[in-house]
Write an enzyme that holds these catalytic residues in place. Structure first.
Site, PDB file in Angstrom:
ATOM      1  N   SER A   1       0.461  -1.273  -0.056  1.00 12.20           N
ATOM      2  CA  SER A   1      -0.136   0.053   0.000  1.00 12.20           C
ATOM      3  C   SER A   1       1.097   1.018  -0.149  1.00 12.20           C
ATOM      4  O   SER A   1       0.218   2.058   0.416  1.00 12.20           O
ATOM      5  CB  SER A   1      -0.615  -0.184   1.493  1.00 12.20           C
ATOM      6  OG  SER A   1      -1.618  -0.695   1.371  1.00 12.20           O
ATOM      7  N   ARG A   2       1.623   1.023  -1.167  1.00 14.03           N
ATOM      8  CA  ARG A   2       3.150   2.666  -0.140  1.00 14.03           C
ATOM      9  C   ARG A   2       3.499   2.982   1.256  1.00 14.03           C
ATOM     10  O   ARG A   2       4.217   3.582   0.765  1.00 14.03           O
ATOM     11  CB  ARG A   2       2.499   3.366  -1.519  1.00 14.03           C
ATOM     12  CG  ARG A   2       1.875   3.175  -3.321  1.00 14.03           C
ATOM     13  CD  ARG A   2       3.544   2.469  -3.588  1.00 14.03           C
ATOM     14  NE  ARG A   2       3.814   2.495  -5.162  1.00 14.03           N
ATOM     15  CZ  ARG A   2       3.689   0.972  -5.182  1.00 14.03           C
ATOM     16  NH1 ARG A   2       3.262   0.229  -4.785  1.00 14.03           N
ATOM     17  NH2 ARG A   2       3.228   0.746  -6.450  1.00 14.03           N
ATOM     18  N   LEU A   3       3.256   2.380   1.930  1.00 11.59           N
ATOM     19  CA  LEU A   3       3.714   2.502   3.189  1.00 11.59           C
ATOM     20  C   LEU A   3       5.145   3.071   3.266  1.00 11.59           C
ATOM     21  O   LEU A   3       5.052   1.054   4.439  1.00 11.59           O
ATOM     22  CB  LEU A   3       2.810   2.363   4.392  1.00 11.59           C
ATOM     23  CG  LEU A   3       1.158   2.369   4.018  1.00 11.59           C
ATOM     24  CD1 LEU A   3       0.210   1.568   4.906  1.00 11.59           C
ATOM     25  CD2 LEU A   3       1.197   4.002   4.412  1.00 11.59           C
TER      26      LEU A   3
END
Length: 226
Positions: A196-198
């Site tokens: 999730s691009r975290l």
């Protein structure tokens, strides 16, 4: 062509926690570098490939070069001293390096200042290069225009006649216009891709007491948002 905006890769193999981080940026870099090497060339074909960004009178330029050494002082590369990258460093020694190890969903970003390595280091490295690479260093006026690839081939052939391959490390002298740069880092960021691009971003920043990469007291660590 494919729409680049539609391509998605979900990162999520690993997590980089503060407790996982080595005490110094040198130890952490060496740890990750060896893990990339162990992952094999199918994952990362050239672990020592890095993007070097410089600034000259015309603005920013970037290119891929090869890391040829890392120690407590910093990161070392070699090049033609008349090249665009060398002229950029002469104009402004502030540079950045990026190791894009995307096959293992990692990258390392370095910010620092470049300086020439001592001449004896350059000569020692140059004699370790393959014969063809030593000839190539003489044949190419790096970054200068050339009318055709055959021009370089002809020049290299002439140089092979001048300096035949004798099997000796000293058969081709080190060009006076060829040398190395040491990048003394003041910031080293370790980036780990997550779902999730975290992504994880843990950054060593110099505290002002020194920049030796193997001294924990020279560095503070902070997490940055992705």
């Amino acid at each position: 062509m494919e729409d680049p905006a539609g391509r998605r890769v979900d990162y999520g193999q690993r997590h980089l926690a503060e407790s996982d981080l080595a005490a110094t940026p040198l130890e952490q870099f060496e740890r990750w570098y060896q893990q990339v090497v162990d992952a094999g060339t199918a994952a990362v074909p050239e672990p020592n490939a890095m993007t070097l960004s410089t600034v000259d009178e015309d603005g920013v330029s970037a290119r891929t070069v090869l890391l040829k050494g890392v120690d407590a002082r910093g990161f070392v590369l070699y090049t033609n001293l008349r090249s665009r990258k060398a002229r950029g460093i002469a104009h402004d020694p502030r540079v950045s390096l990026v190791f894009g190890w995307f096959g293992v969903q990692r990258q390392v970003c370095v910010r620092g200042r470049a300086e020439e390595v001592p001449r004896e280091e350059t000569e020692a490295y140059f004699t370790s290069r393959p014969y063809g690479s030593r000839i190539g260093a003489w044949a190419s006026e790096q970054s200068a225009p050339v009318d055709a690839a055959t021009t370089l081939d002809e020049r290299a052939a002439q140089l092979r006649q001048r300096w035949p391959d004798t099997g000796s490390a000293a058969d081709v002298p080190t060009p006076p216009h060829w040398g190395g740069f040491l990048v003394r880092a003041h910031e080293v960021e370790f980036w780990q891709g997550r779902t999730s691009r975290l992504h994880d971003r843990l950054v060593f920043s110099a505290t002002g007491t020194g920049t030796a990469l193997d001294v924990a007291g020279n560095w503070s660590v902070a997490r940055r948002q992705p």
